[in-house]
Design a protein around this motif. Structure first.
Motif, short mmCIF file in Angstrom:
data_model
loop_
_atom_site.label_atom_id
_atom_site.label_comp_id
_atom_site.label_asym_id
_atom_site.label_seq_id
_atom_site.Cartn_x
_atom_site.Cartn_y
_atom_site.Cartn_z
N GLY A 289 74.03 57.03 -45.88
CA GLY A 289 75.52 57.31 -46.06
C GLY A 289 75.66 58.40 -44.84
O GLY A 289 75.28 59.40 -44.60
N VAL A 290 76.81 58.01 -44.01
CA VAL A 290 77.44 58.52 -43.00
C VAL A 290 78.23 59.73 -43.52
O VAL A 290 79.25 59.32 -44.50
CB VAL A 290 77.93 57.69 -42.00
N GLY A 291 78.17 60.84 -43.08
CA GLY A 291 79.31 61.95 -43.33
C GLY A 291 79.36 63.22 -42.53
O GLY A 291 78.78 63.13 -41.45
N THR A 292 80.12 64.05 -42.71
CA THR A 292 79.94 65.28 -41.95
C THR A 292 79.02 66.42 -42.33
O THR A 292 78.53 66.44 -43.38
CB THR A 292 81.55 65.87 -41.80
N PHE A 293 78.66 67.00 -41.36
CA PHE A 293 77.62 68.18 -41.49
C PHE A 293 78.14 69.39 -41.21
O PHE A 293 79.17 69.68 -40.65
CB PHE A 293 76.37 67.95 -40.62
N PRO A 294 77.56 70.31 -42.10
CA PRO A 294 78.10 72.02 -41.59
C PRO A 294 77.97 72.19 -40.28
O PRO A 294 77.21 71.54 -39.45
CB PRO A 294 77.04 72.90 -42.69
N ALA A 295 78.80 72.93 -39.80
CA ALA A 295 78.77 73.40 -38.26
C ALA A 295 77.39 74.27 -37.92
O ALA A 295 76.84 74.77 -38.65
CB ALA A 295 79.72 74.53 -38.14
N LEU A 296 77.05 73.99 -36.64
CA LEU A 296 75.71 74.40 -36.37
C LEU A 296 75.87 75.86 -35.63
O LEU A 296 77.08 76.36 -35.30
CB LEU A 296 75.13 73.67 -35.17
N PRO A 297 75.07 76.85 -35.74
CA PRO A 297 75.18 78.07 -35.19
C PRO A 297 75.46 78.09 -33.59
O PRO A 297 75.06 77.13 -33.08
CB PRO A 297 73.64 78.87 -35.51
N LYS A 298 76.40 79.23 -33.25
CA LYS A 298 76.78 79.16 -31.81
C LYS A 298 75.66 79.86 -31.07
O LYS A 298 75.75 80.85 -30.68
CB LYS A 298 77.98 79.95 -31.80
N ALA A 299 74.31 79.43 -30.78
CA ALA A 299 73.07 79.74 -30.07
C ALA A 299 73.15 79.01 -28.83
O ALA A 299 73.44 77.80 -28.78
CB ALA A 299 71.93 79.59 -31.00
N VAL B 24 70.25 77.96 -27.40
CA VAL B 24 69.15 76.93 -27.77
C VAL B 24 69.21 77.04 -29.34
O VAL B 24 68.78 78.10 -29.79
CB VAL B 24 68.02 77.28 -26.94
N LEU B 25 69.41 75.79 -30.04
CA LEU B 25 69.19 75.79 -31.42
C LEU B 25 67.66 75.15 -31.82
O LEU B 25 67.26 74.15 -31.33
CB LEU B 25 70.21 74.67 -31.87
N ASP B 26 67.06 76.14 -32.71
CA ASP B 26 65.82 75.62 -33.10
C ASP B 26 65.91 75.20 -34.35
O ASP B 26 66.37 75.45 -35.34
CB ASP B 26 64.85 76.92 -33.42
N LEU B 27 65.60 73.82 -34.23
CA LEU B 27 66.14 72.87 -35.53
C LEU B 27 64.62 72.19 -36.03
O LEU B 27 63.86 71.87 -35.19
CB LEU B 27 66.91 71.60 -35.02
N THR B 28 64.65 71.95 -37.62
CA THR B 28 63.42 71.17 -37.88
C THR B 28 63.93 69.51 -37.31
O THR B 28 64.61 69.21 -37.03
CB THR B 28 63.33 71.06 -39.25
N LEU B 29 62.59 68.68 -37.33
CA LEU B 29 62.92 67.72 -37.08
C LEU B 29 63.65 66.66 -38.00
O LEU B 29 64.52 65.58 -37.69
CB LEU B 29 61.41 66.68 -36.75
N ALA B 30 63.66 67.11 -39.29
CA ALA B 30 64.37 66.42 -40.39
C ALA B 30 65.75 66.68 -40.09
O ALA B 30 66.69 65.76 -40.17
CB ALA B 30 63.87 66.97 -41.84
N GLU B 31 66.16 67.85 -39.81
CA GLU B 31 67.67 68.22 -39.67
C GLU B 31 68.11 67.54 -38.40
O GLU B 31 69.21 66.79 -38.42
CB GLU B 31 67.78 69.92 -39.61
N GLY C 9 80.46 63.72 -37.61
CA GLY C 9 81.04 64.82 -36.61
C GLY C 9 80.33 64.99 -35.21
O GLY C 9 80.96 65.68 -34.50
N ARG C 10 79.27 64.10 -35.06
CA ARG C 10 78.46 64.42 -33.83
C ARG C 10 78.10 65.91 -33.42
O ARG C 10 78.31 66.17 -32.19
CB ARG C 10 79.29 63.61 -32.63
N SER C 11 77.84 66.49 -34.38
CA SER C 11 77.58 68.09 -34.13
C SER C 11 76.61 68.22 -33.13
O SER C 11 76.47 69.28 -32.65
CB SER C 11 77.31 68.79 -35.45
N LEU C 12 75.54 67.50 -32.76
CA LEU C 12 74.52 67.78 -32.02
C LEU C 12 75.14 67.33 -30.38
O LEU C 12 74.28 67.80 -29.58
CB LEU C 12 73.32 66.67 -32.10
N LYS C 13 76.08 66.80 -30.11
CA LYS C 13 76.79 66.48 -28.87
C LYS C 13 76.86 67.67 -27.94
O LYS C 13 77.64 68.50 -28.15
CB LYS C 13 78.00 65.50 -29.15
#
Length: 233
Positions: free
Chosen positions: A109-119, A121-128, A138-142
């Motif tokens: 299911g496609v939907g919006t995600f919470p905003a990412l921190p304003k860093a 370089v973002l350290d993310l898990t592979l799952a996230e 919302g294309r938050s990774l763009k």
């Protein structure tokens, strides 16, 4: 000596469980961190049972027990798995386990995600990273620079991935999370790496064509395998 077989087996198993859970982080190769207290209690219980069993075995056998006293020595082979865990604990699951999982994923299911921190370089898990890349409308990774950590797996055609195994309870329920890496050469398979780069959109959101997520890498460096090699599902 055969009469002490059960006691020895219990002792070795209990010692192995205590070794990986009480005196280090090896247990994280097999179960979630929250299960550590249960492993410690189980190890102590097995050692206690071994002592009780040894004490009981010291009692003289009556005639009706002669058959048990002279049972087959093959029972001692049951100590081999316990010895292996005690002295040669198996490694965490790696590329072989990851590659057994089929690439097809059911749309979540496609939907919006919470905003990412304003860093920077973002350290993310592979799952996230994968969830946002495939399902975030919302294309938050763009345009964001991210850093992913995992071990190297590859396809026969040379495509390579940063991969982690996700577990809910223990290694037996592990599933795969991986991100395709482009733009840099792949280190050897099973090498742990930290990859920094930007998201490369592929396919339509929520479809199998969008999986696995893709990262255009600018930097890859080798890192030690973490104490806990798994991500929580």
């Amino acid at each position: 000596m055969r009469r002490y077989g059960p006691a020895v087996l219990l002792l070795l198993t209990g010692a192995a469980v205590l070794r990986i859970s009480l005196f280090g982080d090896l247990y994280l190769r097999y179960v979630q961190a929250g299960l550590r207290p249960y492993l410690i209690v189980s190890g102590c219980a097995l050692v206690l049972l071994a002592v009780v069993s040894a004490i009981i075995s010291r009692r003289p056998y009556d005639d009706g027990c002669q058959g048990h006293r002279h049972g087959p020595g093959v029972a001692w082979l049951l100590t081999l798995p316990a010895l292996a865990l005690l002295f040669f604990p198996p490694p965490a699951l790696g590329s072989y386990s990851a590659e057994r999982e089929a690439a097809a994923r059911a749309a979540q299911g496609v939907g919006t995600f919470p905003a990412l921190p304003k860093a920077k370089v973002l350290d993310l898990t592979l799952a996230e990273f994968g969830s946002r890349a495939i399902y975030d409308s919302g294309r938050s990774l763009k345009g964001r620079t991210v850093r992913l950590t995992g071990f190297v797996t590859r396809d026969d055609d040379g495509t390579w991935y940063v991969t982690r195994l996700l577990i809910s309870c223990c290694a037996a329920d592990a599933s795969t999370s991986k991100v395709e890496i482009r733009g840099v050469e792949a280190p050897p398979t099973d090498t742990w790496v930290a990859v920094t780069g930007t998201w490369h959109p592929e396919g339509r959101l929520g479809t199998d064509e969008a999986w696995p997520a893709v990262l255009d890498a600018g930097d890859v460096r080798t890192v030690p395998e973490p104490a806990n090699p798994y991500e929580k599902r």
